[in-house]
Design a protein around this motif. Structure first.
Motif, short mmCIF file in Angstrom:
data_model
loop_
_atom_site.label_atom_id
_atom_site.label_comp_id
_atom_site.label_asym_id
_atom_site.label_seq_id
_atom_site.Cartn_x
_atom_site.Cartn_y
_atom_site.Cartn_z
N GLY A 21 -3.11 6.53 117.57
CA GLY A 21 -3.48 6.25 118.83
C GLY A 21 -3.04 4.75 119.38
N THR A 22 -3.38 3.95 118.41
CA THR A 22 -3.07 2.42 118.78
C THR A 22 -1.62 1.86 118.73
OG1 THR A 22 -5.09 1.88 117.55
CG2 THR A 22 -3.71 0.13 118.22
N PHE A 23 -1.03 2.90 117.99
CA PHE A 23 0.46 2.57 117.88
C PHE A 23 1.08 3.27 119.23
CE2 PHE A 23 4.86 4.34 117.04
CZ PHE A 23 5.42 3.22 116.73
N ILE A 24 0.68 4.54 119.61
CA ILE A 24 1.09 5.09 120.69
C ILE A 24 0.80 4.32 122.19
CG2 ILE A 24 0.78 7.18 122.26
CD1 ILE A 24 0.41 8.84 119.63
N LEU A 25 -0.36 3.65 121.93
CA LEU A 25 -0.80 2.84 123.16
C LEU A 25 0.15 1.58 123.19
CD1 LEU A 25 -3.01 1.97 125.47
CD2 LEU A 25 -4.13 0.66 123.62
N ALA A 26 0.48 1.03 122.15
CA ALA A 26 1.44 -0.31 122.11
C ALA A 26 3.07 0.10 122.61
CB ALA A 26 1.63 -0.76 120.86
N VAL A 27 3.41 1.32 122.10
CA VAL A 27 4.77 1.65 122.66
C VAL A 27 4.73 2.13 124.03
CG1 VAL A 27 6.31 3.69 122.51
CG2 VAL A 27 5.38 2.63 120.30
N SER A 28 3.50 2.74 124.50
CA SER A 28 3.36 3.03 125.90
C SER A 28 3.43 1.92 126.83
CB SER A 28 2.08 3.79 126.06
OG SER A 28 2.06 5.20 125.53
N LEU A 29 2.59 0.71 126.58
CA LEU A 29 2.47 -0.32 127.31
C LEU A 29 3.88 -1.13 127.20
CD1 LEU A 29 -0.67 -1.87 125.93
CD2 LEU A 29 -0.15 -1.23 128.25
N VAL A 30 4.71 -0.86 126.15
CA VAL A 30 6.23 -1.39 126.16
C VAL A 30 7.10 -0.67 127.02
CG1 VAL A 30 8.11 -1.95 124.65
CG2 VAL A 30 5.96 -2.49 123.82
N LEU A 31 6.87 0.35 127.01
CA LEU A 31 7.79 1.39 127.82
C LEU A 31 7.43 1.18 129.50
CD1 LEU A 31 7.88 4.76 125.92
CD2 LEU A 31 9.72 3.28 126.45
N ILE A 32 6.18 0.96 129.60
CA ILE A 32 5.74 0.74 131.01
C ILE A 32 6.36 -0.66 131.51
CG2 ILE A 32 3.97 0.06 132.59
CD1 ILE A 32 2.13 2.29 130.97
N TRP A 33 6.29 -1.49 130.60
CA TRP A 33 6.74 -2.94 130.88
C TRP A 33 8.25 -2.99 131.11
CZ3 TRP A 33 10.58 -5.38 127.97
CH2 TRP A 33 10.66 -6.68 128.31
N ALA A 34 9.08 -2.15 130.27
CA ALA A 34 10.43 -1.87 130.52
C ALA A 34 10.72 -1.19 131.92
CB ALA A 34 10.87 -1.17 129.34
N ILE A 35 9.91 -0.23 132.06
CA ILE A 35 10.32 0.52 133.09
C ILE A 35 10.09 -0.31 134.58
CG2 ILE A 35 9.58 2.70 134.63
CD1 ILE A 35 9.26 4.07 131.79
#
Length: 136
Positions: A21-35
């Motif tokens: 879940g922590t990894f998924i959260l980190a990937v999500s934050l990076v995707l939000i930042w990129a978008i």
């Protein structure tokens, strides 16, 4: 007191950081930042947010994870020492983690030679048993 608090904190953070879940959260934050890049015109401030965030998190996690790893290593070493002391193993192996690099290499070489000797004896014993009539 502070050491005990940090150990508990480090253990908790290490456990938390290793979860999917922590990894998924980190990937999500990076995707939000990129978008969000086009909304901020890919500005320097937009780039600075991810660079600063990841640098700070990485810097702090190095200490947390190292503390956790050090304690795990010491606990494992204590367990191994206890097994050595309560078994037929040679007590000279207790505390070898404190030896120098050359001493560890020499001990490793000696153990490898012993292992080869034990292997040869086992092979010889197996061969003798297979050659003996009526032995299964």
């Amino acid at each position: 007191m502070a050491s005990r608090f940090f150990s508990k904190f480090a253990t908790g953070m290490a456990d938390l950081s290793g979860r999917p879940g922590t990894f998924i959260l980190a990937v999500s934050l990076v995707l939000i930042w990129a978008i969000s890049g086009p909304f901020f015109n890919f500005s320097e401030t937009w780039q600075l947010v991810i660079n600063t965030s990841t640098t700070i998190i990485t810097f702090l996690m190095v200490f947390v994870l190292q503390n956790s790893q050090n304690r795990d290593g010491k606990a494992l070493q204590a367990k191994l020492d206890e097994l050595i002391l309560t078994s037929q193993a040679q007590n000279k192996f207790v505390g070898i983690e404190k030896l120098g690099e050359n001493e560890l290499r020499a001990m490793s070489k000696m153990l490898a030679e012993k292992a080869e000797c034990v292997d040869r004896k086992a092979e010889e014993k197996t061969a003798v048993q297979q050659d003996a009539p009526g032995v299964a």
